[in-house]
Write an enzyme that holds these catalytic residues in place. Structure first.
Site, PDB file in Angstrom:
ATOM      1  N   SER A 713       1.273  -0.973  -0.085  1.00 36.39           N
ATOM      2  CA  SER A 713       0.082   0.190  -0.097  1.00 36.39           C
ATOM      3  C   SER A 713       0.688   1.398   0.583  1.00 36.39           C
ATOM      4  CB  SER A 713      -1.307   0.118   0.760  1.00 36.39           C
ATOM      5  OG  SER A 713      -0.352  -0.307   2.592  1.00 36.39           O
ATOM      6  N   LYS A 756      -7.235   3.370   7.941  1.00 37.92           N
ATOM      7  CA  LYS A 756      -6.253   4.199   7.721  1.00 37.92           C
ATOM      8  C   LYS A 756      -6.390   5.427   7.579  1.00 37.92           C
ATOM      9  CE  LYS A 756      -4.193   1.347   4.146  1.00 37.92           C
ATOM     10  NZ  LYS A 756      -3.678   0.881   3.223  1.00 37.92           N
TER      11      LYS A 756
END
Ligand code: ATP
Length: 817
Positions: A713, A756
């Site tokens: 990511s 996140k």
């Protein structure tokens, strides 16, 4: 040897006579001599004996009942008193003919005749000499036969072997008498006094425990030495048999004594216990039996219990097994069998309970209520197993407790963290020392009902050790098809778990064994925002802790601002567990003041917080600035929630080498390489001279050691970092990004978006770049979490760069050529 009464020929009298007994008059060598010299008549009346053999010299009583025999005895007694005695071949024969008798017999003298009250006649006979029937001359009124003497072959006077054999016969005879409890010890004396050699052999042969056939065999042997040897052989066998018998008997007697002793001691102990007023073991077992009658067992379980209880009654109460058996039976009695609490299926009430205990968590609550609705409608109480998964301290376990309360069920919890032994789940077999049932059965005993809400905490922390895999035992627990007969090794029976409502919790879905994961319905829980934490603290944690410390809201209050300060300055977590301890610390401080009657602020101030908790911790996950080239904020997902991470890069003169540091996993390293290759391939478009890549070394680093860094990511963040470095342009302010990259320049979606986003918000990020496919994740997040954030959804890496990079040069920008 058979029963005897020892008599000598001199003291033989009818008073002492007993028809069962054999009489033992001792024959002297002189008597023998005389006997041997007697002439035998040519013919004799023959008396057939059913079950014995008469040997020369030996005196025996015979009971005669057959008419022919009685007549023979009476006639002979009136006449010469000499008759011939032979044994019948078959003792059942009532009227034996000449073919039914042995041909070798003994001439006998009638010593006494006694008429019995029942009409029978008992005659005492003494054997004289052996004879052989020559021919039976008549069979009426009794058998008469012509006979001839059978010569006796005597060994030489000096035959030392024969003397040794005779000595052995005597010795063995004495030993046999000793070993036989039925022969009086006087018999030893008689044996010792026998002088005549042939009488010794005949006497012993007559008295030994042999069959008629064997005795007849001995009588038929002409050689005295051979007969002596054969007798010795039989004696040996007899002695061995006797010794063996005695040996066995003594062993059996020992066991019996032991048992009797124990029985006696138990009786005594029982009496003492009763005297002391305690419950005796008997009473205890009777009570168990009574209790068992009140249990809702099926027939099989009932029978099993009864069998085990009667086994316990037979056990020695002092043995360790007795204790195990007691535990075992007590478990049976204490375990709930088919005892269900009635469910409160009022879903509105359930919703109220969940709301009362937990702030927010709307999605989880909604799923739980749906779940209960299905339960209510199906009414068979079988339900899929729920797994609540999310970071620590977000209320997974406590939601489980609320569900129990809402349903009105009992609540039990086991923690599976670090559990590595299958026996922990399934129990130990009873034969183990310290055997116990497994945790499942123990918890049900504690719950007291067969349908509690059962929390399996930290199912992802199960590990498999040497002694079996606990997850495989859990598979059975969690399988609705199998768990109606869950087998516990200690219980030794199947137990119905199908009505239990299992709720598992986990931090990391990926760590759960796949087979287990498949059996559960997963409900994801993510971390809280600062605002949510403040709300939770205000509504739940603070009042809860106040109460736990014996204070009320009159003693202490706290404002939202102070709570926010605690959240921001002292905790760094997705859940609220740390927050709760910090609040507890603050309250403890006030509690101390109340207890010591000191002055204190009834409303917590900022200074109080600093005093109790210290200077606020440096918040490392705050967005810093964009002054330096190559520094980009990425977003990471960890099992404890989301986090931000900084990607840094540096350029130095060299030969185009790429160095990657920061304890990165392989996937991250690959992402870095892909990013650099993409930049090289697109150098022209990006306005970069191709020579740069040969002239400079690039170093990429991801600090913040505590965050596990693997996963794709950070791809777009690395790309942005490298381009910013090579162009020396500033990255947009307060921007973070997450997404995977491909060599073709595409941006791919990544997971853990909610965590996140929350982490980014906590860190003060304003704009976020995501792959356009992650838009659906954002749509699922509540509006309020997204407040103040701007999202940029991209498909291509070029779009990322267009958004992220500004035209401004960084401070102290280098000129790269
Ligand atoms: N939304 C909430 N509302 C009220 N209290 C909450 C909420 N979330 C968590 N708590 C409280 O936070 C504490 C920790 O929660 P809990 O023990 O359930 O966490 P958990 O998710 O099970 O953690 P772990 O994964 O470490 O087991 C509890 O006292 C719980 O009541």
């Amino acid at each position: 040897m058979s029963n005897h009464k020892i008599l000598t020929i001199d003291n033989l009298s009818l008073q002492e006579f007993d028809s069962e007994a054999e009489l033992i008059p001792l024959l002297t060598p002189e008597d023998e001599e005389e006997m041997n010299n007697e002439e035998l008549p040519v013919s004799l009346p023959i008396l057939p004996l059913r079950n014995t053999v008469l040997f020369p010299g030996v005196v025996i009583p015979i009971s005669a009942g057959r008419d022919k025999s009685i007549k023979l005895i009476n006639d002979a007694n009136a006449g010469g008193k000499i008759i011939g005695v032979v044994s019948q071949i078959n003792e059942e024969d009532e009227d034996p003919s000449k073919d039914d008798i042995h041909k070798i017999g003994t001439v006998a003298r009638i010593l006494r005749v006694l008429k019995m009250p029942d009409g029978n006649v008992t005659v005492i006979l003494q054997g004289k000499k052996r004879f052989e029937i020559d021919e039976v001359v008549s069979e009426e009124p009794y058998m008469t036969a012509s006979i001839k003497e059978v010569s006796e072959e005597r060994p030489d006077e000096n035959d030392s072997e024969f003397t040794a054999i005779l000595d052995s016969v005597k010795e063995l005879a004495i030993q046999i008498i000793k070993e036989s409890p039925n022969i009086p010890s006087e018999a030893t004396f008689a044996i010792k006094n026998i002088e005549s050699q042939s009488f010794l052999i005949n006497f012993v042969s007559s008295n030994m425990n042999l069959s008629v056939k064997e005795k007849q065999g001995l009588l038929s042997i002409n050689g005295l030495k051979e007969r002596a040897l054969e007798t010795l052989r039989y004696m040996n066998v007899e002695l061995q048999k006797l010794e063996l018998k005695n040996d066995i008997q003594s062993k059996v007697r020992f066991d019996l004594d032991q048992q009797q002793r124990e029985y006696f001691l138990h009786q005594q102990m029982k009496t003492i216990q009763e005297e002391l007023g305690g419950v005796s073991q008997e009473e205890e077992m009777d009570e168990m039996g009574q209790k068992a009658k009140t249990k809702k067992w099926d027939e099989k379980t009932q029978k099993h219990f009864e069998k085990e209880l009667s086994k316990m009654r037979r056990m020695n109460p002092q043995s360790p097994d007795f204790g195990i058996q007691r535990n075992y039976l007590e478990l049976f009695l204490e375990l709930p069998w088919g005892e269900y609490s009635k469910d409160k299926f009022d879903l509105k009430h359930a919703q109220k309970v969940l709301d009362k205990d937990h702030f927010g968590l709307d999605e989880v609550k909604k799923r739980m209520i749906e779940h209960l609705a299905v339960l209510k409608l199906r009414n068979d109480m079988k339900s899929p197993i729920i797994c609540l998964t999310g970071p620590p301290g977000v209320g997974k376990t406590s939601i489980g407790r609320s569900v129990a309360e809402a349903l009105g069920r009992e609540y039990v919890r086991i923690s599976l963290g670090g559990l590595r032994d299958e026996a922990e789940i399934r129990g130990h077999r009873k034969t183990y020392i310290g055997a116990m049932p497994g945790r499942i059965i123990q918890s049900l005993k504690k719950a007291g009902t067969s349908n509690p809400v059962f929390i399996l905490d930290e199912i992802d922390k199960l590990s498999s050790g040497n002694s079996g895999d606990p997850s495989s035992a859990l598979l059975e627990v969690l399988d609705p098809e199998q768990n109606n007969a869950f087998y516990d090794n200690f219980l030794e029976m199947g137990y119905d778990l199908s009505k239990v409502m299992f709720i598992a919790t986990s931090n990391n879905m990926a760590a759960i064994q796949p087979a287990l994961r498949d059996r559960m319905e997963v409900i994801k829980m993510s971390g809280y925002t600062i605002e949510e934490k403040v709300e939770i603290a205000k509504r739940h944690l603070f009042p809860k802790q106040l109460e736990a410390h014996g204070l009320t809201s009159k003693d202490l209050t706290i404002g939202k601002k102070q709570l926010e300060k605690i959240v921001e300055g002292y905790t760094r977590e997705s859940g609220v567990r740390n927050l709760e301890t910090k609040i507890a610390q603050v309250i403890r401080n006030a509690a101390k003041a109340v207890a010591m009657e000191e002055e204190y602020n009834k409303k917590v101030t900022d200074e109080d917080i600093v005093k109790v908790l210290g200077v606020p911790r440096l918040e490392r996950d705050k967005y810093e600035n964009n002054d330096v080239a190559g520094v980009v904020t990425g977003l990471a997902w960890t099992s404890v929630g989301g986090d931000i991470l900084f990607i840094e890069s540096l350029i130095s003169e060299g030969k185009g080498a790429l160095t990657i540091t920061g304890n990165l996993g392989n996937v991250m390293k690959e992402s870095a390489t892909i990013a650099l290759e993409y930049i090289k391939a697109n150098a022209k478009k990006l306005g970069l001279a191709i020579e740069l890549f040969q002239k400079y070394n690039i170093h990429l680093h991801v600090p913040e050691g505590a965050t596990p860094k693997d996963g794709p990511s950070a791809g777009i963040a690395m790309l942005t970092s490298l381009v910013s470095l090579l162009t020396q342009k500033k990255v947009k302010k307060s921007l973070a990004m997450t997404g995977e990259i491909t060599l073709r320049g595409k941006v791919l979606p990544v997971g853990g978006i909610k965590e996140k986003i929350l982490a980014a918000k906590r860190a003060g990020i304003k704009e976020i770049i995501l792959c356009h496919e992650n838009k659906s994740d954002i749509d699922e997040i509540k509006e309020e979490y997204l407040e103040g954030l701007t999202f940029h959804y991209v498909k291509e890496m070029s779009e990322v760069l267009a958004i992220a990079l500004t035209d401004q040069n960084v401070k102290n920008a280098k000129t790269l050529k």
